[in-house]
Every structure is written in C-alpha cells, then in structure tokens.
Design a protein around this motif. Structure first.
Motif, short mmCIF file in Angstrom:
data_model
loop_
_atom_site.label_atom_id
_atom_site.label_comp_id
_atom_site.label_asym_id
_atom_site.label_seq_id
_atom_site.Cartn_x
_atom_site.Cartn_y
_atom_site.Cartn_z
N SER A 195 6.04 -1.01 -8.22
CA SER A 195 5.19 -0.24 -7.32
C SER A 195 5.93 1.02 -6.92
O SER A 195 7.07 0.96 -6.43
CB SER A 195 4.82 -1.04 -6.07
OG SER A 195 3.87 -0.32 -5.29
N CYS A 196 5.29 2.17 -7.17
CA CYS A 196 5.94 3.46 -6.95
C CYS A 196 5.00 4.41 -6.24
O CYS A 196 3.78 4.28 -6.31
CB CYS A 196 6.36 4.09 -8.28
SG CYS A 196 7.68 3.20 -9.14
N THR A 215 5.54 4.79 -11.84
CA THR A 215 5.21 3.43 -12.26
C THR A 215 5.19 3.33 -13.79
O THR A 215 5.73 2.38 -14.37
CB THR A 215 3.86 3.01 -11.67
OG1 THR A 215 3.95 3.06 -10.24
CG2 THR A 215 3.48 1.61 -12.10
N CYS A 234 10.16 3.60 -4.58
CA CYS A 234 10.01 2.82 -5.80
C CYS A 234 10.61 1.44 -5.62
O CYS A 234 11.71 1.31 -5.06
CB CYS A 234 10.71 3.52 -6.96
SG CYS A 234 10.85 2.53 -8.46
#
Length: 576
Positions: free
Chosen positions: A22-23, A29, A390
C-alpha cells in the motif's frame, strides 16, 4: 477479521496470501509489485516504491529528501529503524537564520539539511535487501526518463504555489514547463534527475567487488562523487551552508525503534528525531478509557481523542527533539504511571481551548520548553499537504514501513540534480532552549513518522500517512478503528477524521490553528465540539489535508494480509 456490511467502504478490502503493498501513489504500488514479482523481498520492494514515488510525486517528495524507515524481519520480535533524516550543516549560522527569516527558519537554500533518502534506501538494501541498486531504482528511472501523466493533486499544488516556483529560475524550468503549470494528463519528464540516477547505476556497475561494495559505490557517487560536487557548487554559489564535506561524512544509523504497549499491541515508531512518540503517548493516555463504550466517532469519543492528542502535542513542544542533543524522557512519557496522570487531565465537560501546559513525565531532567502562544501567527484551516508513505509485507512475513518527504515549493531545484535537496530545516526552531533549536550537526524534529505494530512478537500492522502534523492523528484514528471497533483496514482509513492544530505547527513560521472536522460528520458533532470549547473549523468531506492513510494488517487467525489505501489522495493498494 471479518467484513462489516453495516459499515461499507468505497474501495474493497484487499486480501492476499503472498504479499501486500500500500503506497501513497499508484506508481509506487506498481513499482513494489514489479520488485516482488521479480523475486525481491519486502525491503527490496519498499525501496523500489519509495524511490519511484519520489519521482512520481516530486512536488511533495524529493529523491534527495528524508526517508524514516522501519523494518521487521520475520521471526525476530524487534523492529529496526533507519534514521533517514539529515542534520544541519557544520557551518550553519543561527544568527543569519534569525535575521533573514525574521525569527524563523527562512525559505530557500538556508533551510537545507544533508539529504538522507538516497543513503537510507541503499542502507536498507545493504542490511535487509537482496537486489542491486539498479534493480531497485529501475521503476524510478523509467518514470523520470519517460515521464508520468500529471494528476489532479499534483496539478493543483503547482497551480497554488506557482509564484513560489517562479521565484527560482531552476524551479520554474522544471515545474512550469512552457511557462505555466502542467495540465492534468500532460506528461511530466525529469531528464536531469534521470541522468543523476543513471550515474549512480553506472557507478555500481563499474565498481569492483561484491554486491555490498557495489551498493557503496552507488552511494558514494551521490555523496562523494559527481552528484555531491554539483550540489555543493550550487549551494556555494547561492550562499547556502551545505558543503561537500557535509555530504561526504553523512551516514544513516541503524537504531532500535521506540515502542509502547497498547492492550497487547506493541506499536513501534522511530526515535524522537521524529514525532512518532506523539502517537505512542496518545495511545497510552487512551488505554485506560472505555473507547468502545463511547462508540466510534461520537461526540464524547472525539472530544476524548482530541484532548489526549493535545496533551501529547504539548509534551512534543516541551520535550521532543534530536536525542543526540536533547535528553527526552521517553521511558517516562510512555509509562503507565504518566499515562494515568495525563488521563486525569481530560475534562469530559470542557475542552482545553488552547494548548495545555506540558506534563512532568518521570525521569525528566529539565523543565519543559514553554512557548509564548501569543507570539505565533494564526493558521488557516488545513494541514501541510506534503509527504507520502509506503508499506510492504512479503510472503516470508518481512515488513517495510517508510514515510518519504520534502516538498519542492520552499527551496530551489539544484540544476545538476534535477530536483530539490532536503528542506527539512523548516521544522527546526530558533528560540534558545527549544528542544528543536538549530545547532550544527543536529537533526530537526520532523513530522514524517511511520509505524509498525507487532502482536505476540509477530507482525500485525504497518501504517502511515502524509499530512505534516496530522500524520500521527490520522494514524491514531485508523488504528483505533481497527483494534477497538473491528473495522476492516479499508473501512478504517475511509472513516471521517478530525485534526487538532492548537499547537505551534512543525513548519516555519509555526502558526497555530484550530480543530478541523471533516464535513462528513453530522452537524451536531461540530456543534457539540464547539459547545465544549473547541475552536472548530471545517474540512471538506474527503479532505486531502486530513491525511491519506495506507495500511497492511495480518489476520492472526488465517495469516492472510489485508491491505488498504485512503481515497483522499492517489494512494493505492495491491495484494496477491
């Protein structure tokens, strides 16, 4: 962990077995997924994503910025911290800062600290990764060389601050192509940054020795070679403090994280050179309160959470700074004894109304710094919309959590580098005796503050967000939504939020604000908070200023990974 149909989410709660990412930007991502599918581990993928987002979000994340990083190695009940924050140059002149900034750290080259991100990413690869620098940076290079399609948040930022970009010719040349802000969908290319990255790659390729020696060669090309020489020459020409000697001597220390226990969850953050202790301290204050009994996002719940945060921010102002220079009473601040005393200061019938006095934690060796609140400007509603985040977890159970930052609007682009160098000095103070007072070799106390959570010595959660002083607040609310109210991670990050700003902002000129409330809350919530004595301002319904929390949670029953990304910005998650 189960879905809760009564509280649906706009995006699905993603669940996978092999990995989760998850970014703060979808290209980050994608970069992490590319690295994982090539056989990299969580750190390889996290570093790949971090560098990619520095290129895809150049207005709020610098390739030469900050990168506080937490790493969990599967099977080890500890969390490692990489202190990805630079320090003030040796020649910093505090009197000059006061004169040119009118009592606060000024914009421009004078607020530059040593860039930490490149060294941090390479140190992470050296200690915990498996791939080369070239393999990790390939996505960032692709984005810099070929460009990315500009998106609404990026375009709005450039439009809003275009006058500041115009004030530096090198910045205008990069961020205002054709003499104007980019339009949504136009391709934004960073040729000079691509050439700098290619130089690091060639240094690694041509270096003799093993993988570690080659990684060091890439780092040295930045901090001792051609890139460093270009940076130092620019700051010499512009009258800045940063020198080649400052760059060449920089190293990123590997540290133990700091942590607190919240009802069996071990919540970890970086040390007090960042604001992560604010999250930990607030959790300890709230631990002895029946939050579930209050109900999620009720008036009493929000008032209690906000007041606990205000107490922690008061202690942040009074005690927290670079632990190499400041004796921060961490153990006392996170003790059960002190939490109980802080808890008693919360009045359910009345808000503090202004920043309360700092507490007296056990073990404090000095009096807290007491700010003159009437000496700070008033801030408009909102928060600093910069930084990104991130997190990655791989099939082996390794976890990476990092908050990447440094905006481009308050310092000029270095022409030879094709980007800005860390302006994190904006989070230092010039008042004598302040824990964040500027000194040579001292680090600012920065807002970026990633978190990792263990349960029973094993990975449970990674989370973080952009948003300056709202970071620990948004993370707190998302964490409580999961562990206290049983929400899925995606539901937890989408819930409406509040943010308190009744303390001096971390950013120069350190303005004081109000309690911001997203408009998705019923009107009676804002009215009730106002009646309790809070100074209330409105955020929009999905305010980017309220943060953009990304999170990964490991279901302890199944071992599968749940990933979530906030809809308030371009954040995206992916699992497999």
């Amino acid at each position: 962990m189960s879905e809760t149909p009564s509280r649906p989410s706009w995006r699905p709660n993603l669940i996978g077995k092999r990995y989760a990412v998850s970014c703060g930007h979808y290209l980050g991502t994608a970069a992490a997924v590319r690295a994982l599918e090539r056989g990299g581990n969580a750190v390889d993928a996290g570093v790949s994503a971090a560098m990619a987002m520095a290129v895809a979000q150049p207005e709020i994340v610098s390739f030469s910025g900050v990168a506080p990083t937490l790493v969990y190695e599967a099977g080890q009940p500890i969390v490692h911290s990489l202190a990805g924050l630079g320090y003030w140059p040796a020649s910093v002149d505090v009197d000059r800062l006061r004169v040119e900034g009118g009592g606060v750290v000024p914009d421009g080259v004078l607020r530059t600290v040593v860039p930490a991100a490149p060294a941090t990413h390479i140190e992470a690869l050296l200690r915990f990764g498996t791939v080369s620098f070239e393999e990790a940076v390939v996505s960032a290079l692709d984005i810099a060389r070929d460009g990315f399609a500009t998106y609404p948040v990026f375009v709005r930022h450039i439009e809003k601050f275009q006058d500041r970009y115009r004030s530096w010719p090198s910045s205008a040349a990069l961020f205002l192509p054709n003499g104007r802000p980019p339009r949504v969908g136009e391709i934004f290319v960073q040729e000079r940054l691509a050439r700098a990255i290619e130089g690091m790659i060639h240094a690694e390729r041509n270096a003799p020795g093993n993988r570690a020696a080659k990684l060091v060669a890439a780092r040295d090309y930045y901090y001792k070679g051609e890139i460093a020489e270009g940076i130092a020459a620019f700051y010499r020409e512009q009258g800045g403090f940063l020198t080649l000697e400052d760059l060449a001597s920089f190293r990123v220390p590997l540290e133990k994280s700091i942590s607190c226990n919240y009802k069996g969850y071990a919540v970890h953050s970086c040390d007090t050179w960042c604001q992560g202790i604010t999250l930990l301290q607030t959790l300890k204050t709230l631990e002895g309160i029946d939050l579930r009994g209050m109900g999620v996002n009720t008036l009493s719940y929000l008032h209690t959470v906000v007041e606990a945060l205000n107490l922690s921010f008061a202690d942040r102002e009074g005690y927290v700074g670079d632990p190499r220079f400041v004796d921060v009473p961490v153990t006392g601040m996170l003790s059960d004894e002190y939490a109980a005393a802080q808890r008693q200061r919360i009045d359910q019938r009345k808000a503090f109304g202004m920043l309360p006095p700092a507490g007296r934690p056990p073990g404090a060796t000095r009096e807290p710094f007491i700010p003159r609140l009437d000496s700070f400007p008033q801030a408009p509603p909102g928060a600093a919309p910069d930084t990104t985040y991130c997190c990655v977890v791989d099939a082996a159970g390794n976890a990476y959590s990092a908050t990447l930052s440094d905006n481009a609007r308050d310092t000029p682009v270095v022409p030879s580098l094709g980007g800005t160098v860390s302006s994190r000095g904006s989070q230092s103070r010039l008042e004598p005796g302040h824990p964040c007072e500027v000194k040579p070799g001292k680090r600012p106390r920065m807002t970026p503050a990633p978190a990792l959570v263990l349960r029973g010595g094993e990975f449970y959660m990674a989370l973080g967000t952009p948003g300056g002083d709202v970071q620990t607040q948004a993370m707190l609310q998302a964490f409580l939504n999961i562990v206290e109210f049983g929400m899925t991670p995606q539901q937890a990050v989408e819930q409406p939020r509040v943010g308190t700003f009744i303390f001096p902002s971390s950013f120069s000129p350190h303005a004081i604000g109000s309690l911001n409330v997203e408009q998705r809350f019923p009107a009676e919530i804002s009215e009730g908070l106002h009646a309790l004595g809070h100074k209330v301002s409105a955020w929009s319904s999905l305010a980017p200023a309220a943060g953009a929390v990304c999170a990964i949670v490991r279901d302890p029953m199944t071992g599968w990974l749940h990933a979530a990304a906030d809809a308030r910005r371009e954040a995206y998650a992916m699992v497999w």
